[in-house]
Motif scaffolding. Sequence first.
Motif, PDB file in Angstrom:
ATOM      1  N   LEU A   1       0.831  -1.205   0.000  1.00  0.00           N
ATOM      2  CA  LEU A   1       0.000   0.000   0.000  1.00  0.00           C
ATOM      3  C   LEU A   1       0.869   1.260   0.000  1.00  0.00           C
ATOM      4  CD1 LEU A   1      -2.819  -1.000   2.520  1.00  0.00           C
ATOM      5  CD2 LEU A   1      -3.027  -0.742   0.049  1.00  0.00           C
TER       6      LEU A   1
ATOM      7  N   LEU B   1       2.289   1.652  -3.433  1.00  0.00           N
ATOM      8  CA  LEU B   1       1.302   2.145  -4.395  1.00  0.00           C
ATOM      9  C   LEU B   1       1.039   3.640  -4.219  1.00  0.00           C
ATOM     10  CD1 LEU B   1      -1.260  -0.813  -4.420  1.00  0.00           C
ATOM     11  CD2 LEU B   1       0.244  -0.092  -6.281  1.00  0.00           C
ATOM     12  N   ILE B   2       1.050   4.106  -2.960  1.00  0.00           N
ATOM     13  CA  ILE B   2       0.869   5.542  -2.728  1.00  0.00           C
ATOM     14  C   ILE B   2       1.990   6.328  -3.405  1.00  0.00           C
ATOM     15  CG2 ILE B   2       0.905   7.341  -0.952  1.00  0.00           C
ATOM     16  CD1 ILE B   2      -0.477   5.324   0.925  1.00  0.00           C
TER      17      ILE B   2
ATOM     18  N   LEU C   1      -6.087   4.826  -0.730  1.00  0.00           N
ATOM     19  CA  LEU C   1      -4.984   4.010  -0.220  1.00  0.00           C
ATOM     20  C   LEU C   1      -4.576   4.436   1.190  1.00  0.00           C
ATOM     21  CD1 LEU C   1      -2.757   3.726  -3.424  1.00  0.00           C
ATOM     22  CD2 LEU C   1      -4.032   1.888  -2.326  1.00  0.00           C
TER      23      LEU C   1
ATOM     24  N   ARG D   1      -4.637   2.079   4.264  1.00  0.00           N
ATOM     25  CA  ARG D   1      -3.405   1.896   5.045  1.00  0.00           C
ATOM     26  C   ARG D   1      -3.633   2.192   6.519  1.00  0.00           C
ATOM     27  NH1 ARG D   1       0.582   1.084   7.761  1.00  0.00           N
ATOM     28  NH2 ARG D   1       2.740   1.322   7.086  1.00  0.00           N
TER      29      ARG D   1
END
Length: 755
Positions: free
Chosen positions: A117, A120-121, A289, A293
Amino acid sequence: MRDRLWIGLLGIGLTAAALWAADVLPGLAFPLVGTLSALAWAFGPRLHDLRPRRPWRLLTAAALFFLAGVVLRALLVTGPYPLAQLGDAFSVCGFAFLVAGMATFLSRWGIDRHALLDGLIVCIGAAITSALLFILPATAVPGRPVLVSVLAGLYPLLDVVIVLLGVNLAFTTAVRRPALLLLGAMLLLIFAGDLGYAVIGRQGHVTGPALLDLPYLLAFTAGGAAALHPSAGALAQATPLPIQAWSPARMLIIGPAVAAPFALTVLLPHPAPLSRWILGVGGAAIVALLLARASGAVHSHAAAQRRFEHQATHDPLTGLPNRRLLQIMVDRRLAERGDGDAVWMFSLDLDGFKLVNDSWGHPAGDRLIAEVGARLRHALPAEATVARVGGDEFVVVMHCTEPEAMAGARRIMECVERPLLVGGGETPTAEVVVGASMGIVRAERHDTAEALMRDADTAMYQAKEQGRNRWTVFDASMRDAVRERVEIEVALRAAVAQEQLAIAYQPIVDLTDGLGTRTVGAEALVRWEHPVRGWLGPNMFIAVAEDANLISALGAWVLREAVQQLARWRDKGVVGEDFWMSVNVSPRQLGDAAFAERVAAILAQARVPARNLVLEITESVMVEGGELTERLLLRLRELGVRICVDDFGTGFSALGYLRRHPVTGVKIDRSFVGGLGVSTQDEEIVRAVVAMSGALNLTVVAEGVETTAQRNVLAALKVPLAQGWLWGRAVPAHTFAAALRARERVAEPVAVRSD
């Protein structure tokens, strides 16, 4: 030497980079460093025998394609379209193999959800920035072939994937070895090089200054060094982070990605519709996200808390409650019980567990403990509480009547006594049987679990003292006995530290004349005047000294004082040169590797010959003593010290033990001497001991002689030495010396074995 190859490659790469920057032999730098790096990826894993090989093969292919792409781009940069883009085709293939290789490492590590996560951020933030600042401007350059525009936009997208891989590599493992750092440096340098080309690409340029290729040269260097570094094997397995927290270091990477949409909105006040879509969708994805998270972090912390709480309250080997949780559960039961309710506690300690550990090792002991825990859990009612509170100690708590408690005690003993399979490896290979000593207590006036557990332990230790493999029900007198024992221990500890003990000496006589008129030796016996109880015999405090780990200090003091007293008697002419001193030593003293040298030092300091000292050991020393004990006994005999087996006949009186150990004599226990003149059986036992000792050339001392009838039988059986109240009780040194002088002579002692 091979562990330093990475330093050589690093040196070559940095030198080539310096020459490249100075425009010296630019045509050789990339072929040389790129070829060396490809060879490093190909043969480095074999050099260090790294497994698995698949990610290294993929990275080798990536290095070769990147090298081909760089060389072709340099050769065809001025060529006609689309031949000039042939180098880019190889570079794109290199990216594909690089991504595959990095993904293989991550798949073996196990991708952490939080790390993914966070990656991906960062990836979405980088993608938004790349799309708005580089991709869209590059594809909008007028008059440029479509393929060139596609490639100009493709490289920033590939860099976004590089960012995702690099962040996940950094976030997944807690230990970052040099090989991982070099690998991360390679990805960062590739990203930096592509960023430089992206900057000129948005302006419509395809090529730029030679310095734009410098990051790629350094990337080859870092990648090859990573493959050759000895820590490259650590890339096959990550050290997972216990909790993926948003640490300051991590926020330095995530923060700019989160801020990217807001910053770009300010920098691009009038974005095109597509740019607004990218900002909106990308910003929404980052927010989603972040929420996922944060939610995951909360759940992870809650799960970690539950896991830590379970570990803090349960035994890791059996999964049963530990002492801490047991105390809470018992306190709750005691508080909730009614007037007629009975709570019973069973405290059991395994008998023979240490033997299993010593014979088959700790894994076998762990298997035995786990099996006993499982048996107890299945043998007892579901409402019963079973806990492991120590190494081989278990506690059971039941809410039941007295008959049910006794039935439960029988079930506990039966399930423990059934044979268990143990062994040194993963598969059990031997069958053993252990027992249990158990204390049982009923909660009557007990208000706390601590008090209940204390009384259950007291009853359990009482069961051990009564012979083990049995149970004992607690009564108040046991508590009084424990309190008395504790008081004795406290006072004894102070007495030993302050040398407040005393030694009494009992004569050992020569019985060959039938009367025992000559005193040939003495036994040193420790005495203690308790501040409240008065004079206490050894049977009152020696066991306490052993349990309190005071016996070694006590024994050392007795030995030193007894030898020095013998020296004083010899100097004053109270005793003759052959008069000997007999001193008891404990098994714990014989477990000290330096004991023999301490004895030698005491004798040397007192100037007493070693043959004048007799050390009395128990039969258990011969049976249970290990190699160290046997070596000590041999060393003592080499010094000339004599060794006598005390209380012979009450334990393992086997001929083999006497033959194997370097003993010089035996002491017939008083329990056999007491029946002489009355019991023919005791007389035959003594006769057998004398015959056996004569065959082994051992001296024999009969202790506990109190009557003339006993003396006469011993003389008739040709027992050479004796001691007991018939010739005198144990008395202080000055009284002993006065008694010797009263006889007006110091008799010559009987010849005893001293060789």
